[in-house]
Write a protein that holds these residues in place. Structure first.
Motif, PDB file in Angstrom:
ATOM      1  N   LYS A  60       0.855  -1.183   0.000  1.00 56.46           N
ATOM      2  CA  LYS A  60       0.000   0.000   0.000  1.00 56.46           C
ATOM      3  C   LYS A  60       0.895   1.238   0.000  1.00 56.46           C
ATOM      4  N   LEU A  61       0.667   2.115  -0.986  1.00 60.58           N
ATOM      5  CA  LEU A  61       1.507   3.286  -1.162  1.00 60.58           C
ATOM      6  C   LEU A  61       0.692   4.568  -1.178  1.00 60.58           C
ATOM      7  N   MET A  62       1.366   5.652  -0.827  1.00 59.88           N
ATOM      8  CA  MET A  62       0.839   6.990  -1.002  1.00 59.88           C
ATOM      9  C   MET A  62       1.677   7.623  -2.105  1.00 59.88           C
ATOM     10  N   VAL A  63       1.006   8.226  -3.090  1.00 60.96           N
ATOM     11  CA  VAL A  63       1.698   8.850  -4.206  1.00 60.96           C
ATOM     12  C   VAL A  63       1.261  10.312  -4.277  1.00 60.96           C
ATOM     13  N   LEU A  64       2.226  11.211  -4.214  1.00 59.65           N
ATOM     14  CA  LEU A  64       1.948  12.636  -4.366  1.00 59.65           C
ATOM     15  C   LEU A  64       2.270  13.009  -5.804  1.00 59.65           C
ATOM     16  N   LEU A  65       1.295  13.597  -6.498  1.00 64.39           N
ATOM     17  CA  LEU A  65       1.471  13.956  -7.900  1.00 64.39           C
ATOM     18  C   LEU A  65       1.917  15.404  -8.043  1.00 64.39           C
ATOM     19  N   ARG A  66       2.433  15.723  -9.213  1.00 67.93           N
ATOM     20  CA  ARG A  66       2.926  17.066  -9.504  1.00 67.93           C
ATOM     21  C   ARG A  66       1.849  18.134  -9.359  1.00 67.93           C
ATOM     22  N   ASP A  67       0.602  17.784  -9.619  1.00 67.07           N
ATOM     23  CA  ASP A  67      -0.491  18.765  -9.516  1.00 67.07           C
ATOM     24  C   ASP A  67      -1.042  18.875  -8.097  1.00 67.07           C
ATOM     25  N   GLY A  68      -0.422  18.172  -7.147  1.00 68.15           N
ATOM     26  CA  GLY A  68      -0.809  18.291  -5.753  1.00 68.15           C
ATOM     27  C   GLY A  68      -1.767  17.233  -5.256  1.00 68.15           C
ATOM     28  N   ARG A  69      -2.292  16.402  -6.140  1.00 66.07           N
ATOM     29  CA  ARG A  69      -3.200  15.355  -5.684  1.00 66.07           C
ATOM     30  C   ARG A  69      -2.446  14.264  -4.935  1.00 66.07           C
ATOM     31  N   THR A  70      -3.145  13.643  -3.988  1.00 68.16           N
ATOM     32  CA  THR A  70      -2.588  12.546  -3.209  1.00 68.16           C
ATOM     33  C   THR A  70      -3.397  11.288  -3.509  1.00 68.16           C
ATOM     34  N   LEU A  71      -2.715  10.250  -3.975  1.00 71.22           N
ATOM     35  CA  LEU A  71      -3.357   8.975  -4.269  1.00 71.22           C
ATOM     36  C   LEU A  71      -2.861   7.938  -3.277  1.00 71.22           C
ATOM     37  N   ILE A  72      -3.769   7.022  -2.898  1.00 72.71           N
ATOM     38  CA  ILE A  72      -3.412   5.922  -2.004  1.00 72.71           C
ATOM     39  C   ILE A  72      -3.987   4.646  -2.598  1.00 72.71           C
ATOM     40  N   GLY A  73      -3.151   3.621  -2.675  1.00 76.86           N
ATOM     41  CA  GLY A  73      -3.608   2.342  -3.206  1.00 76.86           C
ATOM     42  C   GLY A  73      -2.468   1.340  -3.244  1.00 76.86           C
ATOM     43  N   TYR A  74      -2.734   0.190  -3.837  1.00 73.96           N
ATOM     44  CA  TYR A  74      -1.766  -0.904  -3.905  1.00 73.96           C
ATOM     45  C   TYR A  74      -1.059  -0.890  -5.252  1.00 73.96           C
ATOM     46  N   LEU A  75       0.278  -0.846  -5.219  1.00 71.13           N
ATOM     47  CA  LEU A  75       1.071  -0.855  -6.444  1.00 71.13           C
ATOM     48  C   LEU A  75       1.012  -2.244  -7.066  1.00 71.13           C
ATOM     49  N   ARG A  76       0.497  -2.323  -8.279  1.00 71.48           N
ATOM     50  CA  ARG A  76       0.371  -3.621  -8.953  1.00 71.48           C
ATOM     51  C   ARG A  76       1.369  -3.798 -10.080  1.00 71.48           C
ATOM     52  N   SER A  77       1.806  -2.693 -10.698  1.00 73.05           N
ATOM     53  CA  SER A  77       2.749  -2.816 -11.804  1.00 73.05           C
ATOM     54  C   SER A  77       3.537  -1.523 -11.958  1.00 73.05           C
ATOM     55  N   VAL A  78       4.746  -1.658 -12.480  1.00 70.52           N
ATOM     56  CA  VAL A  78       5.616  -0.522 -12.744  1.00 70.52           C
ATOM     57  C   VAL A  78       6.462  -0.871 -13.974  1.00 70.52           C
ATOM     58  N   ASP A  79       6.828   0.138 -14.776  1.00 71.02           N
ATOM     59  CA  ASP A  79       7.681  -0.133 -15.934  1.00 71.02           C
ATOM     60  C   ASP A  79       8.962   0.686 -15.862  1.00 71.02           C
TER      61      ASP A  79
END
Length: 136
Positions: A19-38
């Protein structure tokens, strides 16, 4: 099998299914489970929510499966689920947090307008630089 590519290098592969918290460049905060990355750090987040903070309150917008372009990620960190519930923030309804967010944004815009006017009255120019938290 070790997921580390080279000693001392950072890899997002170790964060898969956490479970991760991701802060985006536009200021939004997302929380969820990382399932894939490239290789470009594009992320697929499952059970994703957008969390909106206003002072000591927050509200969540469910998003489901969400794809984030890697260049938009400012900060990414693991959330310990046990510790998440111990926070000092109070959860409120989505409608309530959106109303509070709109009021907060209007207050920021008024402050910027007054600041720009004060600079202009003194013969100076003022351009507000948008920080990541100014948009939300």
């Amino acid at each position: 099998m070790s997921l580390s590519c080279l000693p001392g290098t950072a890899t997002l592969l170790e964060e898969l299914d956490k479970k991760l918290m991701v802060l985006l460049r536009d200021g939004r905060t997302l929380i969820g489970y990382l399932r894939s990355v490239d290789q470009f750090a594009n992320l697929v987040i499952h059970n994703c929510i957008e969390r909106i903070h206003v002072k000591d309150e927050y509200g969540d917008i469910p998003l489901g499966v969400f794809v984030v372009r890697g260049e938009n990620v400012v900060l990414l960190g693991e959330i310990e689920e046990k510790e998440e519930l111990k926070g000092k923030l109070k959860q409120v309804s989505l409608k309530e947090i959106l109303e509070k967010q709109a009021v907060q944004q209007a207050e920021k815009e008024e402050t910027e307008r007054l600041r720009a006017k004060a600079f202009k009255d003194r013969g100076l120019s003022y351009t507000a630089e948008a920080a990541y938290d100014d948009t939300y």
